[in-house]
Design a protein around this motif. Sequence first.
Motif, PDB file in Angstrom:
ATOM      1  N   GLY A  94       0.847  -1.208   0.086  1.00 58.89           N
ATOM      2  CA  GLY A  94      -0.181  -0.064   0.070  1.00 58.89           C
ATOM      3  C   GLY A  94       0.798   1.285  -0.123  1.00 58.89           C
ATOM      4  N   PHE A  95       1.024   1.779  -1.104  1.00 54.14           N
ATOM      5  CA  PHE A  95       1.760   2.933  -1.104  1.00 54.14           C
ATOM      6  C   PHE A  95       1.208   4.209  -1.255  1.00 54.14           C
ATOM      7  N   ASP A  96       2.004   5.349  -0.881  1.00 54.58           N
ATOM      8  CA  ASP A  96       1.626   6.618  -0.994  1.00 54.58           C
ATOM      9  C   ASP A  96       2.167   7.196  -2.433  1.00 54.58           C
ATOM     10  N   LYS A  97       1.021   7.373  -3.316  1.00 53.51           N
ATOM     11  CA  LYS A  97       1.395   7.736  -4.607  1.00 53.51           C
ATOM     12  C   LYS A  97       2.265   8.823  -4.863  1.00 53.51           C
ATOM     13  N   GLU A  98       2.033  10.085  -4.112  1.00 54.98           N
ATOM     14  CA  GLU A  98       3.026  11.172  -4.371  1.00 54.98           C
ATOM     15  C   GLU A  98       4.396  10.817  -3.975  1.00 54.98           C
ATOM     16  N   LYS A  99       4.347  10.314  -2.633  1.00 50.53           N
ATOM     17  CA  LYS A  99       5.799   9.783  -2.214  1.00 50.53           C
ATOM     18  C   LYS A  99       6.653   8.724  -3.007  1.00 50.53           C
ATOM     19  N   LEU A 100       5.811   7.813  -3.691  1.00 48.78           N
ATOM     20  CA  LEU A 100       6.456   6.893  -4.567  1.00 48.78           C
ATOM     21  C   LEU A 100       6.805   7.737  -5.868  1.00 48.78           C
ATOM     22  N   PHE A 101       6.203   8.656  -6.350  1.00 50.00           N
ATOM     23  CA  PHE A 101       6.405   9.196  -7.519  1.00 50.00           C
ATOM     24  C   PHE A 101       7.771  10.005  -7.093  1.00 50.00           C
ATOM     25  N   LYS A 102       7.763  10.750  -6.230  1.00 51.61           N
ATOM     26  CA  LYS A 102       8.970  11.742  -5.657  1.00 51.61           C
ATOM     27  C   LYS A 102      10.093  10.855  -5.612  1.00 51.61           C
ATOM     28  N   ASN A 103       9.994   9.595  -4.906  1.00 50.07           N
ATOM     29  CA  ASN A 103      11.121   8.931  -4.804  1.00 50.07           C
ATOM     30  C   ASN A 103      11.935   8.140  -6.095  1.00 50.07           C
ATOM     31  N   VAL A 105      11.797   9.736  -8.735  1.00 46.93           N
ATOM     32  CA  VAL A 105      12.516  10.931  -9.174  1.00 46.93           C
ATOM     33  C   VAL A 105      13.838  11.083  -8.748  1.00 46.93           C
ATOM     34  N   ALA A 106      13.748  11.030  -7.301  1.00 46.05           N
ATOM     35  CA  ALA A 106      15.117  10.992  -6.278  1.00 46.05           C
ATOM     36  C   ALA A 106      15.927  10.218  -6.818  1.00 46.05           C
ATOM     37  N   ALA A 107      15.534   8.518  -7.191  1.00 46.30           N
ATOM     38  CA  ALA A 107      16.452   7.556  -7.485  1.00 46.30           C
ATOM     39  C   ALA A 107      17.007   7.898  -9.097  1.00 46.30           C
ATOM     40  N   GLY A 108      16.454   8.765  -9.603  1.00 49.71           N
ATOM     41  CA  GLY A 108      16.753   8.689 -10.963  1.00 49.71           C
ATOM     42  C   GLY A 108      16.320   7.783 -11.969  1.00 49.71           C
ATOM     43  N   ALA A 109      15.300   7.224 -11.508  1.00 48.04           N
ATOM     44  CA  ALA A 109      14.660   6.127 -12.404  1.00 48.04           C
ATOM     45  C   ALA A 109      13.654   6.553 -13.266  1.00 48.04           C
ATOM     46  N   GLU A 110      13.846   7.045 -14.323  1.00 39.97           N
ATOM     47  CA  GLU A 110      13.227   7.796 -15.334  1.00 39.97           C
ATOM     48  C   GLU A 110      12.145   6.510 -15.742  1.00 39.97           C
ATOM     49  N   TRP A 111      12.929   5.330 -16.078  1.00 36.68           N
ATOM     50  CA  TRP A 111      11.966   4.205 -16.802  1.00 36.68           C
ATOM     51  C   TRP A 111      10.786   3.896 -15.423  1.00 36.68           C
TER      52      TRP A 111
END
Length: 174
Positions: A94-103, A105-111
């Motif tokens: 069960g994930f937090d959508k905004e947090k997941l998206f930002k994490n 981005v932070a990881a540089g995981a464009e894929w």
Amino acid sequence: MSLLKQWRDRAYDESANKGDLQRFWADYFEKEKSIYAELLKNPEEEVTGSVKELAEKYGIDLMTMTGFLDGINDSLKTPNPIEEMDEETVVSLGFDKEKLFKNMVAAGAEWLYGLEEWEAIYDEETRKRLYLEQKASGTVKKGPKIYPNDPCPCGSGKKYKKCHGRNGANRYEG
């Protein structure tokens, strides 16, 4: 030995052949991408199960599932006990959508943050805003330069060099 320790020993093995490690990560990233694509299709559903059950559900081995759980843990509404989990430990995705998206981005995981499944969750403007917010959060902004004869910013009325600037000690940190 815990699953997490086994995963980290394998994934971050500095003695491993570089080519083997690159192939390992390329394979992992493909599997990770497919799991996220599945999860993002129904972002409100809280997927739960034992580590073993989730590995079977997504058609991956136990170690890959452990790596996935390690990666997503900071984006979950309730973090899993990844340090001590074994294959029978029941976990939640069960994930937090905004947090997941930002994490992502932070990881540089464009894929991952570029997955088309995000388009059904956030419009382009929102994705761009979240991207920029995350990028800005890692930017260090320096305050104005304080020169020795400037008044000390602490408000003492003394010159900086006679107050917080003395001998390079007690620097004023605002």
